[in-house]
Structure formats: structure tokens, C-alpha cells
Design a protein around this motif. Structure first.
Motif, PDB file in Angstrom:
ATOM      1  N   ARG A 169       0.843  -1.199   0.000  1.00 18.84           N
ATOM      2  CA  ARG A 169       0.000   0.000   0.000  1.00 18.84           C
ATOM      3  C   ARG A 169       0.873   1.242   0.000  1.00 18.84           C
ATOM      4  O   ARG A 169       1.841   1.312   0.741  1.00 18.84           O
ATOM      5  CB  ARG A 169      -0.866   0.039   1.262  1.00 18.84           C
ATOM      6  N   LEU A 193      -5.809  -5.729  -3.113  1.00 21.88           N
ATOM      7  CA  LEU A 193      -6.226  -5.014  -1.900  1.00 21.88           C
ATOM      8  C   LEU A 193      -6.643  -5.987  -0.796  1.00 21.88           C
ATOM      9  O   LEU A 193      -7.650  -5.792  -0.114  1.00 21.88           O
ATOM     10  CB  LEU A 193      -7.360  -4.030  -2.221  1.00 21.88           C
ATOM     11  N   GLU A 202     -14.592  -4.678  -4.776  1.00 24.11           N
ATOM     12  CA  GLU A 202     -14.533  -3.248  -4.416  1.00 24.11           C
ATOM     13  C   GLU A 202     -14.038  -2.441  -5.620  1.00 24.11           C
ATOM     14  O   GLU A 202     -12.985  -1.813  -5.576  1.00 24.11           O
ATOM     15  CB  GLU A 202     -13.595  -3.057  -3.227  1.00 24.11           C
ATOM     16  N   HIS A 207     -14.836   0.238  -6.954  1.00 23.13           N
ATOM     17  CA  HIS A 207     -14.658   1.686  -6.866  1.00 23.13           C
ATOM     18  C   HIS A 207     -13.258   2.049  -6.364  1.00 23.13           C
ATOM     19  O   HIS A 207     -12.836   3.184  -6.477  1.00 23.13           O
ATOM     20  CB  HIS A 207     -15.718   2.286  -5.936  1.00 23.13           C
ATOM     21  N   ARG A 208     -12.543   1.053  -5.817  1.00 28.00           N
ATOM     22  CA  ARG A 208     -11.201   1.358  -5.318  1.00 28.00           C
ATOM     23  C   ARG A 208     -10.143   1.182  -6.401  1.00 28.00           C
ATOM     24  O   ARG A 208      -8.964   1.435  -6.165  1.00 28.00           O
ATOM     25  CB  ARG A 208     -10.883   0.472  -4.109  1.00 28.00           C
ATOM     26  N   ARG A 217     -19.295   3.789  -8.378  1.00 28.05           N
ATOM     27  CA  ARG A 217     -19.847   4.329  -7.142  1.00 28.05           C
ATOM     28  C   ARG A 217     -21.291   4.763  -7.327  1.00 28.05           C
ATOM     29  O   ARG A 217     -21.952   5.200  -6.397  1.00 28.05           O
ATOM     30  CB  ARG A 217     -19.059   5.553  -6.696  1.00 28.05           C
ATOM     31  N   PRO A 269      -9.328   6.453  -6.939  1.00 27.31           N
ATOM     32  CA  PRO A 269      -9.013   5.068  -6.576  1.00 27.31           C
ATOM     33  C   PRO A 269      -7.937   4.955  -5.497  1.00 27.31           C
ATOM     34  O   PRO A 269      -7.122   5.855  -5.325  1.00 27.31           O
ATOM     35  CB  PRO A 269      -8.481   4.492  -7.891  1.00 27.31           C
ATOM     36  N   ASP A 270      -7.981   3.803  -4.800  1.00 25.21           N
ATOM     37  CA  ASP A 270      -6.919   3.472  -3.856  1.00 25.21           C
ATOM     38  C   ASP A 270      -5.770   2.777  -4.565  1.00 25.21           C
ATOM     39  O   ASP A 270      -4.633   2.818  -4.106  1.00 25.21           O
ATOM     40  CB  ASP A 270      -7.449   2.519  -2.776  1.00 25.21           C
ATOM     41  N   ALA A 320      -2.483   6.231  -1.628  1.00 22.76           N
ATOM     42  CA  ALA A 320      -2.856   5.456  -2.815  1.00 22.76           C
ATOM     43  C   ALA A 320      -1.657   4.674  -3.341  1.00 22.76           C
ATOM     44  O   ALA A 320      -0.502   5.076  -3.159  1.00 22.76           O
ATOM     45  CB  ALA A 320      -3.390   6.389  -3.895  1.00 22.76           C
TER      46      ALA A 320
END
Ligand SMILES: Nc1ncnc2c1ncn2[C@@H]1O[C@H](COP(=O)(O)OP(=O)(O)OP(=O)(O)O)[C@@H](O)[C@H]1O
Ligand SMILES: [Mg+2]
Lengths: 252, 328
Positions: A29, A64, A73, A75-76, A105, A158-159, A190
Motif C-alpha cells: 500500500r 487489496l 470493491e 470503486h477502489r 460508485r 481510486p486506492d 494510494a
């Protein structure tokens, strides 16, 4: 979980031909990793595998912290495809394409809420296409269309952001702009995976470099110094030079 | 208006309006997915549906909806599987549909006249129940086509991206086909099965001449479709011509009229699009004496360029700078 991407012994075959072979890749991360390699070395295929667009023939893949099979997920995730041109032949304005970056989202049948419109506007500003937002994407230049696709990915906030040659055809000024846009995102946690041929203004963001060769990882470590770069890339250098701007700077 | 005194005309106009709105709404997605002729194929299959309705004594519209939805699903499955063989499979399905339909209608004791009323439409004979069916189905189609526009647009525009965004791409592709099937059945009474595809495609082609974005295209196409449909019905009231064919010819006339307007618009838009800002540009003043003063109505094309305006002047771009003009 602290890993954004974890691949163990990943294999992908296209049309019966092994293209990604025994790849181990782990991205923490908040890390910024550049994926390098000559044309046809399997970078795009690896990235498409991570995005779930081509199936893995074997291997253990986590996104993730979730096994890819169960990952939802969306949206990430942010993704800038390589071949993607913003202009797929269907009439669309810049704003419409960038707004589709909020789709994962978005609630069904409801207009885009204020919060989402703000994110879209911020993304347009980041790639300096605010003035062109109501223009047809088909009338933009190649580099501008590439910036539309970057904005679409940015709009999703985004992540994990995966960009496949985001700077192809983009001028130096806007490459600096992309680096400036990514910096605060990275600072707030991110993760970024970039497929690149030359690091250019992005170099200072990059924590780690992974080099693919014939579908295998041949280097995984700190970014090389300018002097050692030639070892990685001498073989494809000449082929790619023609579509780089002379200002492109980086020796890769 | 005298035309509204006749109940059959009121029904015809209502059916025309709703068909005219629904067909281009779905047609926009078909055109974008390069399936412009899909409406024709579904129209062939619908003939079998009509035949089954006549044979079993059910409402032909109802059986046609069921048969075309099944057919559209099959088409989508075939399309997903392969490329070349899919083409032939579709053709087989279409021919089977129309041949089967003609056969079944014959078995049911239907005449050539019955068949014709579905192939070419018979809008002036629609019953009250027919009108309500058309309105309900068309309203449903329009609701979904517009309500799910962001999702359907994304799937057409970049299927890979839609997948990464987590959209159920297969579902949306199937939904488009099913909407197309329902629309064909809706329009079969208005323009007829042979011409329904025209109402799905032509207004979209016309709209694309004039618009830049997707939303504008779909809305303009719906407006044009409704205009052509109403116009066709009204024309056929005063002049003794077939309404279905008149609707399609009016839509085509719209396309022909939009062509020159479209190229003019594109040209103007192109000339007026703002120039890109490049901060690194060296200062370059216009060398010769500049007697002309540029302004709002000087006649030169004014184009926005960052925080000022450039005047396009014999292939040069002139911008005010103090007491002189700069070359930009
Ligand atoms: N659809 C396909 N079917 C079969 N082989 C394919 C397919 N797409 C790509 N390949 C092969 O897979 C290999 C890797 O391709 P990939 O696009 O991943 O390379 P890349 O590293 O992204 O190259 P570039 O720098 O040119 O973008 C190439 O040898 C290519 O020929
Ligand atoms: Mg590639």
C-alpha cells in the motif's frame, strides 16, 4: 492488510501461448511501482490480468487483500488502458467519458450527485481539459485523448491506480502535470502501478522498478541510476524513440 | 383540429408518438454497438411470434414479444461466442423466423392481408387495447434506455473499462437486445416489421450529424423519431399514402436535410474551438504595421486562447498586447 497487489507464481496464456510466466509481484500500500520491459514482454497482459480482463491460467492473485476471484470493491480501482483511445467511434463529450469514471460508485437510475460531479471536475482540472469538457472526444488530439482516459481513472478517486503507458503521446508539460497529480494521491496512501518506457518526470515518485522480459520478472528493486539504465532497455530503445517527444528527457 | 375528431386518428397519433420516442432511444445503443441491422433481424423473428399468436388465439403482440425476446437472447449468446460463424447463425435464425411465421400464419387461416398488416403496419386500425399496450411497452423501453444511460453508454464506449468498473457487462448487452426486441414489437403496428429498423436507425444517424455528446444524440434522435412518426400519420390522413412508409421517408428526409447543416456546424465548431494554452511560447509581435483594429465585430473569427482572444487573420492568430498585436 498492507499489500495492494500480491501475485504468486502467476501465469497467463494468450491463444495457447504463455505470455506471463511464473510472475511473483507484490506491491505494498502506498508504493509506486514502475513496470518496465521491451515491447511484447507481457506488461499489458500482466496488467490486464490484474484488472480481471484476461484469465490467469494458474497462480494466486490478491487485490487489496482480497483474492481476485472474490474481489468486488471496484470503486477502489482505477485503470488507464494502453490501447484505449477515448474515441471509440461513439459520440461522446470529454465530460461524458470522464464521468463514467464514477460509475462503480454510482446508484442506478439517479442523477450524478454533487460529490461525484466535484470529483469529475477535479479530474478534468488535473489534466487541464476543463476548457474542452464539452467538446467531442473525437475532435481531440491523440495526447489529449490519452489525458481524457487518465482523468476518467482519476475521477474514481481510486486506492489502487494502474496506468498502462499513461504518458504515451503526452507532452512534457502534461507529464509533469501527471506527476503533480499523483503526488498528493500517493501521499494520502494510494498505490500506483505504472507501465512505462521512460520514467521522465515521474521518476522522482517511483519507489521500485520491476522489469519483465519474455513474460518473466528479471529485475525487482530500487530504480536504477541513469548509468545502469541501458542494460534494461538498450534493445527496444530505438524502436520507441520515434513516438517520444525530444523533450521526454528520461534516458529510458 | 379536425384530425383529432376521429378516435382512430387519436389512437394512431398516440401509438406513433410513443413508437417514435422508443425506437430511436434503443436504436442509439444498437448503432453504437454496430448492430444497426439487428432491428431487421428481430423483425423477421417477430413474424413467427405473430403467427403463433394467430394460431393460438392469443394477442399477436404478446406472443411476438415473447418470441422476439427469446430470439434476441439467442442472438446475444451467438454474438458472444464467435465472430464469423455467428454471422451465419444469425442469418439462419432470421430466415427461419420469417419462413416459420409465414407458414404458421397460413396454418392459422390468416390471409396475405393479415401478414401484410404486420409487415407494413396498419396504424389507423389499432384498437384501444393495442394503444395501451404500445404506450406501456414504449414507456418502459424509454425509461430504461434513459435511466440506465450512464451504464449502457459506458458498456458501448469501452467494454473493458466497464468491466473494471464492476458493471455486469453481459447483463447490459442482453438488456439492450431485449429492449430492441420489445421495441420491434411495439413498432410493428406503426411502421411495420419491414421498416421498424429504419425508425431505430435513421433518426440516430440524423442526430449524430448535429450533436457532440451521447446524451444530446439520444435525446435529439428521440425528438426526430417522434416528429417523423407524427408527421407521417398526419400526412397520411390528408393524402392517401401508407403511414408506415411515409414515416420512414420523412425520417430519411430529415437525414438529408441535416447533412449540410451538420457539416456547417462541425466546421464552425472546429474553427471556434479554443486554442491550447502553452506558457512556453516566445513573444512574437506582428512585424508589419497593423492598421486594422480587431474587436467583437471586426469580422475575423475570434477564438478563445486561455485568458484572451486570438483573431484568426489570413491564417495568422493575432492577440492584443499593449499597443501592438502579437502573433500567437
Ligand atoms: N490476443 C492475443 N493473442 C495472442 N497473443 C497475444 C495477444 N495479445 C498479445 N499477445 C502476445 O503477448 C505478448 C505480450 O504482449 P503485451 O501486450 O503484454 O506486451 P507489452 O509488454 O505490453 O508490450 P508493449 O510495450 O508493446 O505495450 C506479445 O508477444 C504478443 O504478441
Ligand atoms: Mg503494452
Amino acid at each position: 492488510m498492507t499489500t495492494a497487489i500480491a501475485v504468486r507464481d502467476g501465469n497467463i496464456a494468450l491463444g495457447g501461448r504463455p505470455v506471463v510466466r511464473g510472475v511473483d509481484l507484490s506491491v505494498r500500500r502506498g508504493e509506486v511501482v514502475a513496470l518496465l520491459g521491451s515491447n511484447g514482454s507481457g506488461k499489458t497482459t500482466l496488467v490486464r490480468g490484474l484488472m480481471g480482463l484476461v484469465p490467469w491460467s494458474s497462480g494466486d492473485v490478491q487485490l487489496l487483500g482480497t483474492p481476485q476471484r472474490r474481489f468486488n470493491e471496484w470503486h477502489r480501482l482505477g485503470y488507464v488502458p494502453q490501447e484505449g483511445s477515448a474515441n471509440s467511434g461513439i459520440p461522446a463529450t470529454v465530460l461524458e467519458v470522464v464521468s463514467s469514471g464514477r460509475l462503480s460508485r454510482r446508484r442506478l437510475l439517479l442523477p450524478l450527485p454533487r460529490r461525484d460531479r466535484d470529483a469529475v471536475r477535479a479530474a478534468l482540472r488535473a489534466v487541464e481539459l476543463e476548457d474542452q469538457q464539452h467538446d467531442a472526444v473525437s475532435q481531440l488530439s491523440g495526447g489529449q485523448q490519452q489525458r481524457v482516459l487518465i482523468a476518467r481513472a482519476l475521477a474514481g478517486e481510486p486506492d489502487l491506480l494502474v496506468l498502462d503507458e499513461p504518458n504515451a503521446g503526452v507532452d512534457r508539460h502534461n507529464q509533469v502535470g501527471l506527476a503533480a497529480t499523483l503526488r498528493p494521491m500517493v501521499e494520502s496512501g494510494a498505490t500506483v502501478l505504472l507501465v512505462l518506457h521512460e520514467m521522465g518526470p515521474l521518476a522522482e515518485l517511483i519507489d521500485r522498478v520491476v522489469v519483465l522480459r519474455h513474460g518473466r520478472v528479471t529485475y525487482d528493486g530500487i530504480p536504477p541510476t541513469d548509468d545502469s539504465l541501458d542494460e534494461f532497455h538498450s534493445h527496444h530503445h530505438s524502436r520507441h524513440q520515434r513516438d517520444r517527444t525530444p523533450l521526454g528527457g528520461g534516458p529510458l | 383540429m379536425s384530425i383529432l375528431q376521429y378516435d382512430f386518428m387519436v389512437r394512431a397519433l398516440l401509438a406513433a408518438l410513443f413508437t417514435g420516442l422508443a425506437a430511436p432511444a434503443v436504436g442509439t445503443y444498437l448503432v453504437q454497438r454496430r448492430l444497426a441491422l439487428m432491428g431487421d433481424g428481430i423483425g423477421h423473428i417477430a413474424v413467427t411470434g405473430v403467427g403463433l399468436g394467430l394460431l393460438t388465439g392469443q394477442s399477436p403482440v404478446l406472443t411476438a414479444v415473447i418470441v422476439t425476446v427469446l430470439g434476441a437472447t439467442l442472438i446475444e449468446v451467438v454474438r458472444e461466442r464467435g465472430r464469423t460463424s455467428g454471422d451465419v447463425a444469425l442469418a439462419l435464425l432470421f430466415y427461419g423466423g420469417i419462413a416459420g411465421g409465414v407458414l404458421v400464419i397460413g396454418l392459422a387461416g390468416g390471409s396475405a392481408q393479415t401478414l401484410q398488416s404486420y409487415l407494413f403496419g396498419s396504424i389507423t386500425t389499432v384498437s384501444v387495447t393495442d394503444v395501451w399496450t404500445v404506450i406501456a411497452l414504449a414507456a418502459g423501453v424509454v425509461f430504461l434506455a434513459l435511466g440506465l444511460a450512464p451504464q449502457l453508454f459506458a458498456v458501448c464506449q469501452d467494454e473493458d473499462y466497464a468491466k473494471v468498473a464492476g458493471l455486469p457487462v453481459r447483463f447490459y448487452n442482453l438488456l439492450t437486445s431485449v429492449l430492441a426486441a420489445v421495441t420491434v414489437t411495439v413498432a410493428m403496428r406503426t411502421v411495420g416489421l419491414l421498416l421498424v429498423s429504419a425508425l431505430m436507425v435513421v433518426p440516430v444517424a440524423t442526430a449524430q450529424q448535429l450533436t457532440k455528446g451521447f446524451k444530446a444524440t439520444i435525446l435529439a434522435a428521440m425528438g426526430l423519431g417522434a416528429l417523423a412518426s407524427l408527421g407521417g400519420v398526419v400526412t397520411s390522413f390528408y393524402v392517401d399514402v401508407a403511414p408506415g412508409a411515409t414515416i420512414v421517408l420523412l425520417a430519411l428526409a430529415g437525414f438529408a436535410a441535416a447533412w449540410p447543416v451538420g457539416s456547417l456546424l462541425r466546421h464552425r465548431r472546429h474553427a471556434g474551438a479554443p486554442f491550447e494554452v502553452d506558457p512556453g511560447l516566445p513573444h512574437l509581435s506582428v512585424p508589419e504595421d497593423h492598421r486594422h483594429t480587431h474587436g467583437v465585430d471586426c469580422g475575423h473569427v475570434a477564438v478563445r486562447h486561455g485568458d484572451h482572444v486570438d483573431y484568426v487573420h489570413d491564417g495568422h492568430r493575432h492577440a492584443h498586447h499593449g499597443d501592438h498585436y502579437d502573433e500567437h
